[in-house]
Design a protein around this motif. Structure first.
Motif, PDB file in Angstrom:
ATOM      1  N   ALA A  56       0.836  -1.216   0.000  1.00  0.00           N
ATOM      2  CA  ALA A  56       0.000   0.000   0.000  1.00  0.00           C
ATOM      3  C   ALA A  56       0.866   1.260   0.000  1.00  0.00           C
ATOM      4  CB  ALA A  56      -0.922  -0.010   1.213  1.00  0.00           C
ATOM      5  N   TYR A 316      -3.562  -3.939   3.552  1.00  0.00           N
ATOM      6  CA  TYR A 316      -3.500  -3.035   2.397  1.00  0.00           C
ATOM      7  C   TYR A 316      -4.686  -2.061   2.476  1.00  0.00           C
ATOM      8  CZ  TYR A 316      -3.946  -1.484  -2.463  1.00  0.00           C
ATOM      9  OH  TYR A 316      -4.075  -0.718  -3.590  1.00  0.00           O
ATOM     10  N   THR A 320      -4.337   1.895   3.022  1.00  0.00           N
ATOM     11  CA  THR A 320      -4.853   2.727   1.927  1.00  0.00           C
ATOM     12  C   THR A 320      -5.869   3.743   2.438  1.00  0.00           C
ATOM     13  OG1 THR A 320      -4.492   0.890   0.420  1.00  0.00           O
ATOM     14  CG2 THR A 320      -5.975   2.596  -0.355  1.00  0.00           C
TER      15      THR A 320
END
Lengths: 388, 348
Positions: A56, A316, A320
């Motif tokens: 990420a 992730y 994010t």
């Protein structure tokens, strides 16, 4: 939207001086912290989480970072020991000076550092272990991505009732005697009450137990139709194998997303066929996860790609979400602004492997939609039985 | 310079120390430790706090295992009893830190009688397994008495207070724990020179012979367990106040094994060894981490998540090497240095 957030953040900054500073932020860098079980019994989750965050942040930095600043993750290993989690949190907060946290180890580990995080107003996005005690009641700076273990169990039992016709069947649960087991049991109890089910056996076990012969014998003697296996990895494997050994071919078994890992199927061998699991993350092999896998192959080496699993996708997503919220505040990067951005109700897109993530001021829990999967080790790996 | 030690009267024999340099250095050591909050940041201080808290528990274990020769793998259980004892008193009854910590210590001491009774008939590994079972029982009770312990949810501790003043800063709590550690060490040193301490030593060397000399085995073994558990309970209570959240995960079986490791690496039977062992074993992982940091971020890139496994391997290897080349533990190095210093230029 940006202007609204900036105004709200300015008002909040005036009201709460604790938010006025932004530790961990410089002109060229933003430091975020992670404390993960990179060694020890839960390292399968910790390592995968670490790699998900790595992907990420590599992607975010390739896209220009946050207002031109590179986002850097500082990762500490707690070996899945709460006292070490606490010590690591001290390091990240007082030595490294982080802006936010994204990796938070297990439930008791997170709770061990919670007083520190709350006292120092550290923004924390929890994505490895969505325990209910972290979002209910709402905690000022804690945001949880995922759904509860209880919701996962409830979803599986709903499927057993509605689609397998087990409304009048006999249900049972084997659960771990700790906070994790309590969450699993809460979902079971909720389903039993809501659907009016017949629960014939509720069997606790002590963490670390490896042999489930006695428990499964009781399940067999009670004539159970559907069993909730509340183990993590090896416990679930032992339950699957014992069911097979006892010839309980008609017994339905459901468990949470810790069984949504290829390693569980590998360890269970033939006994892995047919168990149900529920997860809010996609299966690595399916279409929805392929964009994530492409990113993984782009930013990780081969040996690292081999270590990723569903925990990589959830981390992730967590990282994010944090990056996107920070970007909303790139001109005025304070914790207050990012918190306001997270609470704004905006749907943060985290790729196709997980549903969009939304929070509100009174709801710091994404409550991501969950679906049920059937284990099919010889075929597709995991076959979705419901939609998200 | 001393050429030897000559004790001519019994009071001389039981004095804590007759050496002025030992007194001066001990006072300087305590003063130096007290200045730590002014010299280091809160992270380094958290290690200091961990070291002084662990020292209390380890000194207690050393009294039982190193001095009295009774192996215990149940000290994680005593620590849990101490932590929960203090936690319940602080949370449910609003007691301030000192009485709550004392309750933790006494609760652990009382619970030790359950393990102490089998010690009258069991020795060595058999006793170790029995004490191990104690930790399992304690964990089970904590989980199954939610009205008292909050079960698996655990306890959030309030900030420790001293006469109504909250010790919010890491430095204040460190000094508080340090004061208790100094008292604990003085207490054990005093005990060691008394009839009780000598009885413990006699039991360790040969319990049947000790009994022949008039030492009541049952009384002294139970006393050893009770005192040791009291220290460990105090350590548990302090740990609860330090971390401010406890549940059963904080008191795993590994904790007892680590504590045994500390007294073995430090030097069995020695109070100074127990403290040195605590410092060494607490700081070793951090030392290895700093070493890795000095070697650069490239190493982390090369090994990725396996860098931590490498650190774990180094940690284990260092402990093995210490024990291989210094079987008496780290206190053996100190004794050797002192011997060379005293006898120089002669070998003996």
């Amino acid at each position: 939207m940006k202007r609204m957030i900036a105004v709200a953040a300015a008002v909040q900054a005036l009201m709460g001086p604790a938010y006025a500073e932004a530790p961990g932020v410089s002109d060229h860098e933003i430091r975020i912290g992670e404390i993960l079980p990179l060694t020890g019994p839960a390292s399968f989750a910790g390592k995968a989480h670490y790699l998900g965050t790595k992907i990420a942040l590599a992607q975010a930095n390739d896209e220009g970072g946050v207002g031109g600043r590179t986002v850097v993750a500082l990762t500490e290993d707690d070996g899945y020991v709460p006292a070490r989690t606490f010590q690591s949190a001290q390091k990240l907060l007082s030595v490294d000076g982080i802006f936010a946290m994204t990796g938070t180890s297990g439930t008791s580990h997170m709770l061990a550092m919670l007083p520190l995080l709350e006292e120092q107003d550290v923004l924390t996005v929890v994505s490895i272990n969505p325990a209910e005690s972290l979002y209910n009641p709402v905690r000022e700076n804690i945001f949880v991505v995922g759904t509860s273990y209880g919701n996962a169990i409830h979803r599986i039992m709903r499927l057993a009732v509605e689609e397998r016709g087990l409304k009048d069947g006999k249900f049972a649960i084997i659960y771990q005697e700790d906070d994790y087991g309590a969450n699993v049991k809460a979902g079971y109890d909720r389903a039993v009450e809501e659907f009016g089910l017949n629960s014939v056996a509720e069997i606790p076990y002590k963490r670390g137990q490896k042999d489930f012969a006695a428990e499964m014998l009781r399940v067999a003697n009670e004539g159970v139709d559907f069993l909730i296996s509340g183990g993590i990895i090896s416990e679930n494997v032992a339950v699957f194998k014992e069911a097979r050994k006892l010839g309980l071919d008609d017994l339905g078994i459901g468990t949470v997303w810790t069984a949504h890992l290829p390693i569980v199927q590998k360890l269970a061998g033939e006994a892995a066929n047919g168990y149900l699991t529920a997860d809010y993350a996609a299966t690595l092999s399916e279409e929805a996860a392929q964009p994530f896998m492409e990113l993984a192959r782009k930013y990780l080496d081969e040996s690292e790609v081999a270590e990723i699993n569903r925990y990589s996708m959830t981390s992730y997503a967590g990282a994010t979400v944090l990056v996107q919220a920070m970007r909303e505040c790139s001109d005025d990067l304070t914790r207050a602004c990012v918190k306001t951005a997270l609470e704004s109700g905006k749907a943060f897109e985290v790729g196709s492997a997980l549903g969009a993530v939304t929070f509100a001021p009174d709801r710091h829990f994404s409550d991501s939609p969950v679906r049920v999967l059937r284990s099919d080790p010889e075929g597709a790996g995991f076959v979705p039985l419901t939609n998200f | 310079m001393r050429a030897g030690i000559f004790k001519e009267t019994y009071p001389e024999l039981v004095r804590l120390t007759d050496s002025m340099p030992v007194k001066v250095w001990s006072i300087l050591l305590v003063l130096g430790a007290s200045l730590l909050p002014a010299l280091v940041g809160s992270y380094a201080l958290s290690f200091g706090t961990t070291i002084v808290i662990t020292s209390i528990g380890v000194v207690g274990l050393n009294l039982l295992t190193g001095t009295c020769g009774l192996i215990s793998l149940g000290h994680a259980g005593f620590m849990a009893v101490g932590a929960y004892g203090a936690g319940i008193m602080a949370l449910d009854y609003g007691w301030s830190a000192i009485p709550a910590i004392l309750v933790g210590g006494f609760a652990a001491s009382l619970s030790s009688l359950l393990v102490g009774v089998p010690s009258l008939r069991l020795k060595g590994l058999y006793l170790a397994i029995t004490t191990l079972a104690f930790t399992v029982i304690v964990t089970h009770l904590i989980l199954n008495m939610p009205q008292l312990t909050r079960g698996s949810a655990g306890l959030f501790m309030p900030v420790a207070d001293l006469m109504g003043i909250e010790m919010k800063s890491t430095g204040a709590f460190y000094l508080f724990a340090l004061a208790l550690a100094v008292l604990a060490v003085l207490g054990v040193l005093n005990l060691m020179r008394s009839r009780v301490g000598r009885a413990f030593l006699a039991i360790r060397e040969q319990d049947i012979a000790a009994e022949m000399m008039g030492i009541h085995l049952a009384r002294f073994k139970l006393l050893a367990f009770a005192i040791s558990a009291f220290y460990t309970g105090i350590a548990g209570a302090l740990f609860a106040y330090q971390v401010r959240y406890i549940n059963v995960d904080s008191f795993g079986l590994l904790l007892s094994i680590e504590a045994l490791g500390i007294i073995i690496v430090g030097g069995l039977g020695s109070v100074a060894g127990a403290v040195i062992g605590t410092v060494f074993m607490t700081l070793l992982p951090e030392g290895i981490r700093i070493l890795f940091d000095l070697l650069g971020a490239g190493l982390q890139e090369i090994f990725s998540t396996r860098a931590l496994e490498l650190r774990g391997l180094i940690y284990g290897a260092v402990i093995i090497l210490v024990l291989r080349f210094q079987p008496e533990g780290l206190i053996g190095i100190w004794r050797e240095v002192r011997r060379i210093w005293t006898n120089w230029p002669f070998r003996y």
